[in-house]
Design an enzyme around this catalytic site. Structure first.
Site, short mmCIF file in Angstrom:
data_model
loop_
_atom_site.label_atom_id
_atom_site.label_comp_id
_atom_site.label_asym_id
_atom_site.label_seq_id
_atom_site.Cartn_x
_atom_site.Cartn_y
_atom_site.Cartn_z
N ARG A 73 0.79 -1.36 0.12
CA ARG A 73 0.44 0.25 0.23
C ARG A 73 0.97 1.26 -0.13
O ARG A 73 1.82 1.69 0.14
CB ARG A 73 -0.75 0.23 1.28
CG ARG A 73 -2.09 -0.72 1.14
CD ARG A 73 -3.06 -0.76 2.33
NE ARG A 73 -2.19 -1.00 3.55
CZ ARG A 73 -1.78 -0.20 4.69
NH1 ARG A 73 -1.94 0.34 4.41
NH2 ARG A 73 -0.48 -0.69 5.27
N TYR A 201 -1.21 -3.36 -6.70
CA TYR A 201 -1.19 -4.33 -5.59
C TYR A 201 -2.26 -4.94 -4.98
O TYR A 201 -3.26 -3.80 -4.67
CB TYR A 201 0.23 -4.09 -4.77
CG TYR A 201 0.17 -4.45 -3.42
CD1 TYR A 201 0.04 -5.56 -3.12
CD2 TYR A 201 -0.92 -3.90 -2.51
CE1 TYR A 201 0.44 -6.06 -1.67
CE2 TYR A 201 -0.57 -3.94 -0.72
CZ TYR A 201 -0.57 -4.84 -0.90
OH TYR A 201 -0.03 -5.91 -0.17
N LYS A 210 -9.83 -2.13 1.86
CA LYS A 210 -9.07 -1.02 2.44
C LYS A 210 -9.94 0.31 2.44
O LYS A 210 -10.77 0.44 2.78
CB LYS A 210 -7.71 -0.78 2.92
CG LYS A 210 -7.40 -2.44 3.77
CD LYS A 210 -7.36 -2.42 4.68
CE LYS A 210 -6.77 -3.54 5.93
NZ LYS A 210 -5.81 -4.52 6.04
N HIS A 230 -9.97 -2.13 11.86
CA HIS A 230 -8.66 -2.98 10.76
C HIS A 230 -8.91 -4.06 12.12
O HIS A 230 -8.38 -3.88 12.91
CB HIS A 230 -7.78 -2.62 11.42
CG HIS A 230 -6.82 -3.66 10.35
ND1 HIS A 230 -5.31 -2.58 9.91
CD2 HIS A 230 -6.38 -4.12 9.23
CE1 HIS A 230 -4.82 -3.12 9.50
NE2 HIS A 230 -5.61 -4.22 9.01
N SER A 252 -1.14 -3.23 10.31
CA SER A 252 -0.35 -4.29 9.46
C SER A 252 0.31 -5.56 9.88
O SER A 252 1.22 -4.67 10.36
CB SER A 252 -0.90 -3.47 7.94
OG SER A 252 -1.62 -2.74 7.57
N ALA A 253 0.81 -6.03 9.17
CA ALA A 253 1.46 -7.54 9.34
C ALA A 253 1.96 -7.54 10.79
O ALA A 253 3.19 -7.63 11.31
CB ALA A 253 2.61 -6.92 9.27
N CYS A 254 0.85 -7.43 11.82
CA CYS A 254 1.49 -7.39 13.55
C CYS A 254 0.45 -8.45 13.98
O CYS A 254 0.55 -8.47 15.64
CB CYS A 254 1.22 -5.95 13.62
SG CYS A 254 2.28 -4.80 14.17
N THR A 257 -3.29 -11.97 11.15
CA THR A 257 -4.41 -13.37 10.64
C THR A 257 -3.71 -14.88 11.22
O THR A 257 -4.75 -16.07 11.69
CB THR A 257 -3.02 -13.26 9.16
OG1 THR A 257 -3.81 -12.34 8.75
CG2 THR A 257 -3.50 -14.77 8.80
N ASP A 281 -9.23 -9.83 9.47
CA ASP A 281 -8.93 -8.75 9.15
C ASP A 281 -9.82 -7.77 9.73
O ASP A 281 -8.95 -6.07 9.68
CB ASP A 281 -8.25 -8.50 7.46
CG ASP A 281 -6.87 -6.91 7.14
OD1 ASP A 281 -6.19 -7.12 8.25
OD2 ASP A 281 -7.55 -6.90 6.04
N ASN A 373 6.69 -8.30 2.23
CA ASN A 373 5.18 -8.18 1.38
C ASN A 373 4.41 -9.08 0.85
O ASN A 373 3.14 -9.13 0.58
CB ASN A 373 4.71 -6.42 1.35
CG ASN A 373 2.46 -6.54 1.81
OD1 ASN A 373 2.32 -7.28 2.70
ND2 ASN A 373 2.39 -5.67 0.92
N ARG A 375 1.80 -12.06 -0.30
CA ARG A 375 0.55 -12.65 0.27
C ARG A 375 0.24 -13.82 -0.61
O ARG A 375 0.31 -14.18 -1.77
CB ARG A 375 -0.17 -11.31 -0.21
CG ARG A 375 0.33 -10.06 0.85
CD ARG A 375 -0.26 -9.90 1.88
NE ARG A 375 0.35 -8.59 2.35
CZ ARG A 375 -0.45 -7.96 3.77
NH1 ARG A 375 -1.03 -8.99 4.43
NH2 ARG A 375 0.16 -7.56 4.47
N ARG A 406 3.21 -3.63 17.64
CA ARG A 406 4.98 -4.01 17.98
C ARG A 406 5.30 -3.26 18.71
O ARG A 406 5.92 -1.69 18.15
CB ARG A 406 5.61 -3.76 16.62
CG ARG A 406 5.62 -5.21 15.34
CD ARG A 406 6.42 -5.66 14.52
NE ARG A 406 5.59 -6.30 14.04
CZ ARG A 406 5.93 -7.36 13.03
NH1 ARG A 406 7.12 -7.89 13.63
NH2 ARG A 406 5.62 -8.37 13.03
#
Ligand code: GTP
Ligand code: SPV
Ligand code: MN
Length: 594
Positions: A73, A201, A210, A230, A252-254, A257, A281, A373, A375, A406
Site C-alpha cells: 500500500r 497491488y 481497505k 481493522h 498491518s503485519a502485526c 491472521t 482483518d 509483503n 501475500r 509491535r
C-alpha cells in the site's frame, strides 16, 4: 458490451459515464460463475499475468508477480477527498474533491484502450445480511477480478439484492502504466466513491478491502451508528462448549491472521479448548437487538502475509492456501511448480525464481526470494478452523476488544482498560513499529490509533468521539471490555520475550476470565495488569520464567512519563478536538505516574 446484469439506474448511469472516460475495447460483467472465472484464469495464464501452479500439489492455485515498484500500500499517495480538509483531519492526506476528480479523470482517460473492462458487482458481508453493503468495481485487471472473487461475494445475487437502491460503493480501478509518480488511491466518502490508478497491488486495487470496508465504511458507520474496524474476529471455545468472541486490532503485519487462526497449546487442546476464526482483518460492528455489540467479517477470503507462515506458526493459514489460492510475489519453485517463502521451512529451493522473476537459489543469494509483503489470497472456506458463524447474517456477540502493536519496549504483555472511555484512550495511544505492508521505512515507531491510521476515512478526532458515543449507547454490563496486548516486547539481546502464536491463548484466557469477573489483577497507572500467577504457564514449550513474565508485565514510570509527553504531542495535532473523556484519561495517567 455484455447484457447488463441489472436495471439499477444509478449503477447503469455511473458505469456509462466511467466507461466513456476509460474507453475499453470490450466490456464484461462478472456474474460470479465458475465457468466465467475459469475462462479468465486461462486468459491470464495465456498472457503471462498468472502462472498455473502444480495441479497435483496446489490444485486451482496461481502465482502472480506485481511490478517491482508496486508491492505494498502507498499511504503517501492515499487521499481522503472531503469538501474540507478539516473533515479528513490531520492524520490523512487530503485533496479537494473537484481537484481530485479532475486529476484522476486526466489519468484515467482512455486508459482502457485496447483492453477489456470488467464490471464486478460484489457484497461486503453475506448477501442479504443487515450488516452488508454492495459495491461495483470497474477494473481492467483479471488479477483484480480473480482476487475479488475470493475476497468478496461476487455476481448476480449481489445486484438482485441491491435492486434499485443507490446505497452501493462506486469503485474505479485503472492499471494505467503502473507509474509510481501518478499513483493515487482516492476515497470520496460523501460520494461513496473510490478511484485507484497506476497500481496492481492488493490493498491499492482490491477496492472492497481497505478502501471500502475501512475508509468508506468507517465514514458510513459514523453516519449510521456502527463501526468499521481493522480487527480480526475469533471465537474461543471452552471445554463446556461455550464460545466467547473477541475482536482485536493490530496494525498491518502485526499478527491478526495468526491470532485469528490460533491453535491452542497442547495443555489447552487436551482439555478441549478450541479457537474458531470468523475474520482475520476487518470487522463491521453493530448493536444487536439484545443491546450487545455484534460483529461480522465483511470479507470472504484471506489476503495474508506469506513470509513467516509455516506448519508451526500458522498451520490453519497454510492449509487454507492449499487450493484455489492466488500467491503474489512469492518464490516459484521450478522442480515441483509450487511456491516457497522465507520462514516456510529451512530448505530454500535450489532451483527457483524469486519474486522479481530472476533465477534464485536460497543458498547463494543474499537477497530474499519472496518479498517481505508477499501475500496469499485464499478462500475463507478452506480454513480448517473457520467458525460455524462465519456466514451468520446477524454476526457474533463481542465480549472483548483487544488493541495491540509491535513495541520492543514499554507496552506490557497485556493490560485492561479501567472502563469503556479509558479503553478508547488506550486504543487512541496505540503505537507500533512500521512493517513491509506499506511502502516506506520499516521498524520506526509511529502512532497508529486503533490500527486505523491509514484506514480512517474521516477526522480521527470525530472517529474517537464516535467510539465514545457508541460506548455511551451501551448498558455498561453489556459493553465489551477493552484490553491492550504486546506480543513483541524484546529483551536486552533483541529477542522476543513472549513465545507468541499459539501461546497467545494464555493471554486470551486471562482476558476472557476478566470479562467473566473470574480473574485477579493489579491496578496500575495504565490499567489493570495480571499478576504473574494469573497467566497460565502450564506446559509452555519455550519456558517463560516468572522473572521474565514479570519483566513483560513491568510498567516503567519513567518510560511511561515520556510516552505521556508523546501522546500529548500527538493529541496537539488535533487542535482541541480531542474528546474530553480522552483528555481526562491522559491527565489522570500523568497524575498517577507522578
Ligand atoms: P495484515 O494482513 O497486513 O493486516 O497483517 P496481520 O496483522 O494479519 O499480520 P500476520 O498475522 O500476517 O503477521 C505478520 C507477521 O507477524 C508474521 O511475520 C508473523 O510471523 C508475525 N507474528 C504474528 N504473530 C506473532 C506473535 O505472536 N509473536 C511474534 N513474535 N510474531 C508474530
Ligand atoms: C494490510 O496492509 O493491513 C493488509 C494488506 O491487510 S492490504 O490489503 O494490502 O491492505
Ligand atoms: Mn490488514
Amino acid at each position: 458490451m455484455d447484457k447488463a446484469l441489472t436495471k439499477n439506474p444509478t449503477v447503469l448511469s455511473w458505469l456509462a459515464e466511467k466507461l466513456a472516460l476509460v474507453n475499453p475495447d470490450n466490456v464484461v460483467w462478472i456474474d460470479g460463475s465458475e465457468t466465467q472465472l475459469d475462462a479468465l484464469r486461462a486468459e491470464a495464464v495465456a498472457s503471462g499475468e498468472l502462472a498455473k501452479l502444480s495441479e497435483e500439489k496446489l490444485p486451482g492455485c496461481y502465482l502472480h508477480r506485481t511490478a517491482l515498484n508496486d508491492v505494498a500500500r502507498v499511504e503517501h499517495r492515499t487521499f481522503i477527498c472531503t469538501p474540507t480538509k478539516e473533515e479528513a483531519g490531520p492524520t490523512n492526506n487530503w485533496m479537494a474533491p473537484d481537484e481530485a476528480y479532475a486529476l484522476l479523470a486526466g489519468i484515467a482517460k482512455d486508459s482502457y484502450r485496447g483492453r477489456t473492462a470488467y464490471i464486478i458487482p460484489y457484497s461486503m458481508g453475506p448477501v442479504g445480511s443487515p450488516f452488508s453493503k454492495a459495491g461495483v468495481e470497474l477494473t481492467d485487471s483479471i488479477y483484480v477480478v480473480l482476487n475479488m472473487s475470493i475476497m468478496t461475494r461476487v455476481g448476480q445475487a449481489v445486484l438482485d439484492t441491491l435492486g434499485d437502491s443507490d446505497d452501493w460503493v462506486r469503485g474505479l480501478h485503472c492499471r494505467c502504466g503502473i507509474v509510481e509518480e501518478d499513483r493515487y488511491i482516492c476515497q470520496f466518502p460523501q460520494d461513496n466513491t473510490i478511484i485507484s490508478v497506476n497500481s496492481g497491488y492488493g490493498g491499492n486495487v482490491l477496492l472492497g478491502k481497505k478502501c471500502f470496508a475501512l475508509r468508506i465504511a468507517s465514514y458510513q458507520g459514523y453516519k449510521e451508528e456502527w463501526l468499521a474496524e481493522h480487527m480480526l474476529i475469533l471465537g474461543v471455545e471452552n471445554p463446556q462448549g461455550e464460545v466467547k468472541y473477541i475482536c482485536a486490532a493490530f496494525p498491518s503485519a502485526c499478527g491478526k491472521t495468526n491470532l485469528a487462526m490460533l491453535i491452542p497449546p497442547e495443555a489447552y487442546r487436551s482439555k478441549g479448548h478450541k479457537v474458531w476464526c470468523v475474520g482475520d482483518d476487518i470487522a463491521w460492528i453493530r448493536k444487536g437487538p439484545d443491546g450487545r455489540l455484534y460483529a461480522i467479517n465483511p470479507e470472504n477470503g484471506f489476503f495474508g502475509v506469506a513470509p513467516g507462515t509455516n506448519a508451526k506458526s500458522n498451520p490453519n493459514a497454510l492449509e487454507s492456501t492449499k487450493k484455489g489460492t492466488i500467491f503474489t510475489n512469492v518464490v516459484h519453485t521450478l522442480d515441483d511448480n509450487a511456491v516457497w517463502w522465507e520462514g516456510l521451512d529451512k530448505n530454500p529451493p535450489a532451483n527457483a525464481t524469486d519474486w522479481k522473476g530472476n533465477p534464485w537459489n536460497g543458498q547463494t543469494s543474499d537477497e530474499k526470494g519472496a518479498h517481505p509483503n508477499s501475500r496469499f489470497t485464499a478462500p475463507a472456506r478452506n480454513c480448517p478452523c473457520i467458525s460455524s458463524e462465519f456466514e451468520n447474517p446477524q454476526g457474533v456477540p463481542i465480549s472483548a476488544f483487544v488493541f495491540g502493536g509491535r513495541r520492543a519496549k514499554l507496552a506490557p504483555l497485556v493490560y485492561q482498560a479501567f472502563d469503556w472511555n479509558h479503553g478508547v484512550f488506550v486504543g487512541s495511544i496505540m503505537a507500533s513499529e512500521t512493517t513491509a505492508a506499506a511502502a516506506g521505512a520499516v521498524g520506526v515507531v509511529r502512532r497508529d490509533p486503533m490500527a486505523m491510521l491509514p484506514f480512517c476515512g474521516y477526522n480521527m478526532a470525530d472517529y474517537w468521539q464516535h467510539w465514545i458515543d457508541v460506548g455511551a449507547s451501551l448498558e455498561p454490563e453489556k459493553a465489551p471490555k477493552i484490553f491492550n496486548v504486546n506480543w513483541f516486547r524484546k529483551d536486552e539481546n533483541d529477542q522476543f520475550m513472549w513465545p507468541g502464536f499459539g501461546d497467545n491463548l494464555r493471554v486470551l484466557d486471562w482476558i476472557i476470565a476478566r470479562c467473566e469477573g473470574k480473574a485477579g489483577a493489579d491496578e496500575t497507572a495504565i490499567g489493570y495488569l495480571p499478576k504473574t500467577g494469573d497467566i497460565n504457564r502450564e506446559g509452555i514449550e519455550h519456558e517463560v520464567s516468572l522473572d521474565s513474565l514479570q519483566a513483560m508485565l513491568d510498567v516503567d514510570p519513567a518510560l511511561w512519563r515520556a510516552e505521556a509527553d508523546g501522546i500529548a504531542e500527538f493529541y496537539a495535532k488535533f487542535e482541541g478536538n480531542i474528546p474530553v473523556e480522552m483528555r481526562q484519561s491522559l491527565e489522570a495517567l500523568r497524575v498517577k505516574l507522578g
